[in-house]
Design an enzyme around this catalytic site. Sequence first.
Site, PDB file in Angstrom:
ATOM      1  N   ARG A   1       0.857  -1.203   0.000  1.00 43.33           N
ATOM      2  CA  ARG A   1       0.000   0.000   0.000  1.00 43.33           C
ATOM      3  C   ARG A   1       0.881   1.237   0.000  1.00 43.33           C
ATOM      4  O   ARG A   1       1.663   1.446   0.930  1.00 43.33           O
ATOM      5  CB  ARG A   1      -0.874  -0.013   1.261  1.00 43.33           C
ATOM      6  CG  ARG A   1      -1.842   1.167   1.376  1.00 43.33           C
ATOM      7  CD  ARG A   1      -2.591   1.116   2.717  1.00 43.33           C
ATOM      8  NE  ARG A   1      -3.304  -0.114   2.908  1.00 43.33           N
ATOM      9  CZ  ARG A   1      -3.772  -0.552   4.092  1.00 43.33           C
ATOM     10  NH1 ARG A   1      -3.618   0.178   5.184  1.00 43.33           N
ATOM     11  NH2 ARG A   1      -4.396  -1.707   4.172  1.00 43.33           N
TER      12      ARG A   1
ATOM     13  N   HIS B   1       1.747  -2.196   5.577  1.00 44.79           N
ATOM     14  CA  HIS B   1       1.497  -2.502   4.151  1.00 44.79           C
ATOM     15  C   HIS B   1       2.487  -1.766   3.250  1.00 44.79           C
ATOM     16  O   HIS B   1       2.845  -2.271   2.186  1.00 44.79           O
ATOM     17  CB  HIS B   1       0.083  -2.092   3.760  1.00 44.79           C
ATOM     18  CG  HIS B   1      -0.981  -3.036   4.231  1.00 44.79           C
ATOM     19  ND1 HIS B   1      -1.346  -4.157   3.525  1.00 44.79           N
ATOM     20  CD2 HIS B   1      -1.761  -3.014   5.334  1.00 44.79           C
ATOM     21  CE1 HIS B   1      -2.323  -4.797   4.167  1.00 44.79           C
ATOM     22  NE2 HIS B   1      -2.588  -4.120   5.276  1.00 44.79           N
TER      23      HIS B   1
ATOM     24  N   ASP C   1      -3.750  -8.114   3.274  1.00 41.85           N
ATOM     25  CA  ASP C   1      -5.112  -8.278   3.781  1.00 41.85           C
ATOM     26  C   ASP C   1      -5.762  -9.333   2.904  1.00 41.85           C
ATOM     27  O   ASP C   1      -5.820  -9.174   1.665  1.00 41.85           O
ATOM     28  CB  ASP C   1      -5.903  -6.968   3.647  1.00 41.85           C
ATOM     29  CG  ASP C   1      -5.438  -5.898   4.622  1.00 41.85           C
ATOM     30  OD1 ASP C   1      -4.757  -6.244   5.608  1.00 41.85           O
ATOM     31  OD2 ASP C   1      -5.767  -4.720   4.392  1.00 41.85           O
TER      32      ASP C   1
ATOM     33  N   GLU D   1      -7.610  -7.330  13.515  1.00 44.31           N
ATOM     34  CA  GLU D   1      -8.135  -7.497  12.155  1.00 44.31           C
ATOM     35  C   GLU D   1      -7.817  -8.911  11.661  1.00 44.31           C
ATOM     36  O   GLU D   1      -6.658  -9.227  11.381  1.00 44.31           O
ATOM     37  CB  GLU D   1      -7.506  -6.438  11.223  1.00 44.31           C
ATOM     38  CG  GLU D   1      -7.906  -5.017  11.645  1.00 44.31           C
ATOM     39  CD  GLU D   1      -7.221  -3.921  10.833  1.00 44.31           C
ATOM     40  OE1 GLU D   1      -6.303  -4.224  10.039  1.00 44.31           O
ATOM     41  OE2 GLU D   1      -7.606  -2.753  11.010  1.00 44.31           O
TER      42      GLU D   1
ATOM     43  N   HIS E   1      -5.517  -9.404   8.380  1.00 47.64           N
ATOM     44  CA  HIS E   1      -4.248  -8.670   8.232  1.00 47.64           C
ATOM     45  C   HIS E   1      -3.057  -9.508   8.720  1.00 47.64           C
ATOM     46  O   HIS E   1      -3.013  -9.919   9.877  1.00 47.64           O
ATOM     47  CB  HIS E   1      -4.382  -7.370   9.051  1.00 47.64           C
ATOM     48  CG  HIS E   1      -3.194  -6.463   9.062  1.00 47.64           C
ATOM     49  ND1 HIS E   1      -3.089  -5.319   8.294  1.00 47.64           N
ATOM     50  CD2 HIS E   1      -2.052  -6.498   9.790  1.00 47.64           C
ATOM     51  CE1 HIS E   1      -1.956  -4.696   8.551  1.00 47.64           C
ATOM     52  NE2 HIS E   1      -1.288  -5.404   9.457  1.00 47.64           N
TER      53      HIS E   1
HETATM   54  C1  LIG Z   1      -7.471  -0.670   7.057  1.00 49.57           C
HETATM   55  C2  LIG Z   1      -7.004  -2.064   7.230  1.00 49.57           C
HETATM   56  N1  LIG Z   1      -7.205  -2.782   6.026  1.00 49.57           N
HETATM   57  C3  LIG Z   1      -5.548  -2.100   7.648  1.00 49.57           C
HETATM   58  O1  LIG Z   1      -4.723  -2.512   6.875  1.00 49.57           O
HETATM   59  N2  LIG Z   1      -5.261  -1.678   8.893  1.00 49.57           N
HETATM   60  C4  LIG Z   1      -3.913  -1.676   9.383  1.00 49.57           C
HETATM   61  C5  LIG Z   1      -3.843  -1.456  10.865  1.00 49.57           C
HETATM   62  C6  LIG Z   1      -3.072  -0.639   8.672  1.00 49.57           C
HETATM   63  O2  LIG Z   1      -3.573   0.457   8.418  1.00 49.57           O
HETATM   64  O3  LIG Z   1      -1.906  -0.931   8.426  1.00 49.57           O
HETATM   65 ZN   LIG Z   2      -4.011  -4.730   6.586  1.00 50.06          ZN
END
Ligand SMILES: C[C@@H](N)C(=O)N[C@H](C)C(=O)O
Ligand SMILES: [Zn+2]
Length: 280
Positions: A150, A194, A201, A259, A262
């Site tokens: 990400r 990420h 995820d 979560e 994750h």
């Molecule tokens: C928002 C969720 N998919 C996620 O990845 N949460 C973790 C804590 C993050 O933001 O890294």
């Molecule tokens: Zn995540």
Amino acid sequence: QSRTYPPQETEHIPSSFIQGANNGNHNFQDINPVSESSAGQAASGADSGEPPGNHVEGTEQGQDQDQQEEEAAVVKQYKLPEGFVYLDEVLESAHYDIRYNSDYNFVGERIDGYKASTAIMTEKAAEALQKASEKLAPLGYELNIYDGYRPAKAVAHFIRWSKESGDDMKELFYPDIDKSRLFKMGYLSSKSAHSRGSTVDLSIVHKDTGEEVDMGSSFDYLGERSHHGTTLINAQQTANRNVLKKAMEDSGFRSYSKEWWHYTLNDEPFPKTYFDFDVE
Ligand SMILES: C[C@@H](N)C(=O)N[C@H](C)C(=O)O
Ligand SMILES: [Zn+2]
């Protein structure tokens, strides 16, 4: 497409891939050309008949997302930083439901830095995921990927959103929490694992039908129902989460208590580097 970033945190990574670099603009395509043949191969691989998403079948949002995904065939023409791969080049058989490249997510719009419904991860994490997938196949499951690498700019988008007014997606994704508290409560991270490229995820689907396995709460439901060990879900749902957890842990990942979807690779190759190249 211009990338304006950052300080070199590790020696071998081109600074243009890393969050915060200030050494000029680069055109990714210019500095990282990929041969036409490999781009073509990648494109055909990406367009190989994955179901366009099994999240909210029959709902208007689900249909909109399916339509968007059908329209946006992934053409993988960008060379990734060394050590990164497109997940579907390593992970042999999996489903992809890349929510942040759609408006079906807790923000309610496509997230900055997502330009294709594809997932990118470090090669090491992708190989570990392939192992998890091999453990799940005999049990009748395949992986369903929601997000991999990400970009830091996507995280910045989440931060911006959490400070703005507007709650279009609250009922579906965070009904019990004020969005300004999602970071403090650990459901979102302002420096997300990420962005290091080895966090994913994901869920599992039934191999024969492609149907989602019931995990007791949906992906990105930000609340107690999504915690590991919650008593708010039934025994079957807990067992289902544990199937995924065992396969992931046995393949070198660690879970996150808040979560169920994750997971982070224990021995990640870039433990201190937060990248900011686009998912495209
Ligand atoms: C928002 C969720 N998919 C996620 O990845 N949460 C973790 C804590 C993050 O933001 O890294
Ligand atoms: Zn995540």
